[in-house]
Enzyme design. Structure first.
Site: not given
Length: 435
Positions: A172, A267
């Site tokens: 990410c 996440c």
């Protein structure tokens, strides 16, 4: 430790006459007492005395902020948490930069079948709005769901299917927050922004990542896959602080996120449990749990992809504790043992040697002493002494790493990050061949 020069400058600014409410001024003054040279370097200002000479003083929330004659235009990644909120506040109110906040929409849980009343991203975005309103900065929302799915989620599912243990948070950062977002800025804002800042706990030293004072919260591990060209534009205002100080500063600044709990877990999953997410995409495939020491089938599982090497929880057998020590993805077998990896059980005593592939160098490989490095194999304070060599017939994009002591959770697909004696990140790579 703060330099005497910085402390004197802070004291000088603190004694300046207030233009607004005394209460707000005291809060800003308290914040200035906490920042020192590490902060000044992280936000690229030479010293708070510059702000004093420019005729500015600390400003209350909602005002224009401190005047900085060398102000940068900074795009700040705002997540709705206390860390990024404080980073935004310090860049605007203390450093005096021109800041714009950006919230990245990267996961829509309504696209995943669920039973929750509200999506976490909606709550996050609402906190972002409140923070920006309080500080007085514009907020822009950037939809990156497609990029996130293509660059992070699909890759992670593929790695799990292959029997490896991916790190979506690492991907990410390198592929979305400092990847797709950079592309968005270039396409929509050209060269308007000089830096991209976030609330990560990381330091930059001569362009290289370096460990922070908070060994528990330090996030250089998660940022180690960023390329040097990505780091050149990055800014980490919280690098000189530990978590308790960040909480204290957020309370003094009365940020709307001051009491919000830290997010946990992967996440993109939000409230979705990892097993539930994997089951949605890979289904179930019953197979045997095999005692590695005896070869006996001692139980059954619903698919090897629900397990990772080193795992202890979720095995569900009596007589434990049991640990996952290996997986056979062809035959869907999960091998377990009552003996932790790294202990001489005749099988796994050498679980300390592995190869790193796709190595990303932060420092010049030709000028690094490979015999004096330390290694992290996961996020956290543990650093292993290690020996590193470039295998024969390989380029520096592949390394052979030998830990001084064995680690029970080495898993193919995870990342290993190497640091030098000066706490700088030397390089990182994907763990592949666990010996």
């Amino acid at each position: 430790m703060e330099s005497m020069e910085s402390m004197e400058s802070m004291a000088s600014m603190e004694s300046m006459e207030s233009n607004d409410s005394t209460e707000s001024m005291e809060s800003i003054g308290d914040i200035l007492r906490h920042v020192g040279q590490p902060f000044l370097e992280s936000v690229e200002i030479q010293g708070l005395e510059l702000l004093e000479k420019s005729g500015s003083g600390p400003h209350p929330p909602g005002s224009a902020g401190a005047a900085n004659p060398k102000a940068l235009n900074v795009a700040v990644l705002l997540s709705g948490g206390v860390d990024s909120s404080l980073a935004l506040y310090l860049l605007k109110k203390v450093a005096g930069h021109n800041v714009t906040a950006f919230y990245l929409q990267i996961w829509f849980q309504e696209d995943f079948r669920n039973t929750w009343d509200a999506c976490p991203w909606e709550e996050d975005l609402e906190y972002c709005r409140k923070v920006c309103e309080a500080i007085g900065v514009p907020l822009k929302t950037v939809p990156l769901t497609t990029e996130y799915w293509d660059r992070v989620v699909q890759h992670s599912i593929g790695e799990v299917r292959a029997g490896r243990t991916p790190n979506p948070d690492m991907l990410c950062n390198s592929r979305v927050k400092f990847g797709a977002f950079y592309e968005y800025l270039e396409a929509n804002h050209g060269d308007e922004f000089d830096r991209v800042a976030s609330g990560h706990y990381a330091c930059l030293r001569d362009g290289a990542l370096a460990l922070t004072p908070d060994v528990i919260k330090d996030q250089t591990y998660f940022l180690a896959n960023l390329r040097p060209q990505q780091l050149r534009k990055a800014m980490f205002p919280l690098g000189g602080f530990d978590k308790p100080t960040v909480r204290a500063l957020a309370a003094l600044a009365d940020l709307p996120t001051k009491g919000r709990k830290d997010s946990q877990g992967i996440c993109f999953l939000g409230k979705v449990k990892f097993d539930e997410f994997i089951r949605e995409h890979l289904g179930e495939w019953p197979g045997p749990l095999i005692d590695r020491s005896t070869g006996e089938v001692v139980g059954y599982h619903n698919g090897y992809w629900f397990y990772t090497v080193g795992q202890r929880k979720g095995i569900g057998l009596p007589g434990g504790p049991w640990f996952v020590v290996d997986k056979d993805v062809t035959w869907n077998a999960v091998y377990i043992s009552r003996v932790t990896l790294g202990v001489d059980n005749g099988v796994h005593e050498t679980n300390r040697v592995f190869d790193c592939v796709d190595v990303n160098w932060h420092l010049d490989a030709q000028h690094v002493d490979l015999s004096r490095l330390r290694c992290k194999v996961r996020h956290g304070p543990r650093l292993y002494a290690c020996n590193v060599v470039v295998p024969a017939d390989h380029s520096p994009t592949t390394l052979r790493v030998s830990l001084e002591t064995a680690d029970q959770g080495l898993a193919a697909g995870q990342y290993a990050v190497l640091y030098d004696e000066e706490d700088r990140c030397v390089c990182c790579g994907v763990i592949r061949l666990v010996c």
